[in-house]
Scaffold this active site. Sequence first.
Site, PDB file in Angstrom:
ATOM      1  N   ARG A  73       9.802  -0.398   2.388  1.00 39.51           N
ATOM      2  CA  ARG A  73       8.981  -0.465   1.150  1.00 39.51           C
ATOM      3  C   ARG A  73       7.677   0.324   1.311  1.00 39.51           C
ATOM      4  NH1 ARG A  73       3.531  -2.143  -0.207  1.00 39.51           N
ATOM      5  NH2 ARG A  73       3.546  -3.011  -2.302  1.00 39.51           N
TER       6      ARG A  73
ATOM      7  N   THR B 280      -6.538  -1.053  -4.767  1.00 37.54           N
ATOM      8  CA  THR B 280      -6.021  -2.081  -3.853  1.00 37.54           C
ATOM      9  C   THR B 280      -5.435  -3.222  -4.671  1.00 37.54           C
ATOM     10  OG1 THR B 280      -6.597  -3.757  -2.225  1.00 37.54           O
ATOM     11  CG2 THR B 280      -8.385  -3.032  -3.664  1.00 37.54           C
ATOM     12  N   GLY B 281      -4.299  -3.707  -4.235  1.00 37.12           N
ATOM     13  CA  GLY B 281      -3.693  -4.815  -4.978  1.00 37.12           C
ATOM     14  C   GLY B 281      -2.186  -4.798  -4.840  1.00 37.12           C
TER      15      GLY B 281
ATOM     16  N   GLY C  96       4.118   1.145  -0.921  1.00 36.33           N
ATOM     17  CA  GLY C  96       3.365   0.704  -2.091  1.00 36.33           C
ATOM     18  C   GLY C  96       2.673   1.845  -2.807  1.00 36.33           C
ATOM     19  N   ASP C  97       1.627   1.518  -3.526  1.00 36.69           N
ATOM     20  CA  ASP C  97       0.907   2.507  -4.329  1.00 36.69           C
ATOM     21  C   ASP C  97      -0.048   3.367  -3.509  1.00 36.69           C
ATOM     22  OD1 ASP C  97      -0.549   0.030  -3.930  1.00 36.69           O
ATOM     23  OD2 ASP C  97      -2.132   0.925  -5.152  1.00 36.69           O
TER      24      ASP C  97
ATOM     25  N   GLY D 227       0.940  -3.485  -5.080  1.00 33.18           N
ATOM     26  CA  GLY D 227       1.271  -2.082  -5.274  1.00 33.18           C
ATOM     27  C   GLY D 227       2.314  -1.774  -6.330  1.00 33.18           C
TER      28      GLY D 227
ATOM     29  N   THR E 232      -6.457  -3.595   2.041  1.00 31.14           N
ATOM     30  CA  THR E 232      -6.413  -2.139   2.129  1.00 31.14           C
ATOM     31  C   THR E 232      -7.840  -1.572   2.120  1.00 31.14           C
ATOM     32  OG1 THR E 232      -4.287  -1.999   1.053  1.00 31.14           O
ATOM     33  CG2 THR E 232      -5.742  -0.138   0.674  1.00 31.14           C
TER      34      THR E 232
END
Length: 360
Positions: A254, A277-278, A256-257, A280, A226
């Site tokens: 889906r 980033t990671g 994510g964050d 989520g 990201t």
Amino acid sequence: MKFTHPFTLLCFIGLFLLGTSCENETVTNTTGEPNTNITPDTQEVAEYAMVIHGGAGTLRRADMTAEKDSMYRSALDSALTIGEQVLQSGGSAADAVEQTINYLENVPLFNAGKGAVFTAAGQHELDASFMDGATLNAGAVGGVTNVKHPITAARAVMENSEHVFLSGPGAEEFALEQGLETVPNSYFFTQHRYDALQEAQSAEAEAESERTSMLSPPFPDHKFGTVGCVALDKEGNIVAGTSTGGMTNKKYGRIGDSPIIGAGTYANNATCGVSCTGHGEFFIRYAVAYDVHAHMAYGKKTLANATEAVVMEKLVDAGGSGGLIALDKYGNIAMTYNTEGMYRGYVKPGERVVGIYKDE
Ligand code: ASP
């Protein structure tokens, strides 16, 4: 209170002066209110500052060729140059963030715009968010399939709609109305992301046949990719933005964050700006970006201590892998991650750093 004797008055003044000299220096925020909650790393205000990431969970050193290494570093460096030019010439943090992320969205190395990961259905669904720390205005798009620059769409939601978060076909309709550039979904294709999908799907099939838990990412060396940017401009305004294709092999729409304000992105001129980033799902559950702000606002932590507590303690304990970039209103920088590396960099007047792995 009456001072009947001059000596009593002198004692009182002395005690008062002693008391105030022991207090922390009062810091004033941009709205003019005193803010004693923050003990900054340094109170020297940088003229401007900008920090970027290109995802946590980098290629393993063993898989990183000299050629790839220099491609990543030069892309990060060019991104910093784009943002710095805006900030140096007195441009806004919002323009610096948008233009820097637009550039990264065009670089196929990163999981945003061209180069975005594949969904389980073999498509690309993009998420982005944008937040202005001066006003706490924010905009986000989730699951868009044809918007070339999702970060620009997120900024448009913030500036030109009464909403914060638009998703799917509605977000695409809005982008079209705004005159934003659209592309066919196949524009986002890259071979390496396609190969990653095949890899993830065979790992998933294997896990299913062995009935292994799929709560963890499908493969342990997950590469996120990201992109994010946080900038502080000459006016003292902080803006944060994040753009992503999400996670390889994602299903059922889906999200994510990254497009969730408070999870993947947050900005507040009184404290800091953050882009994450990671994995989520963990960043959503732990409201990571907002939590960094909260540690500073209520916990009186410095930026460095706040990011350390969230990424290296809370997330590590929970099993959430990833990292974040952040800066505070003084231009202090944090680039904190619990993975092997994170593509990252920052710039301030006379200072520029680009990094990938831990020991650099
Ligand atoms: N945080 C993103 C997501 O979960 C993935 C990433 O950072 O690359 O969608």
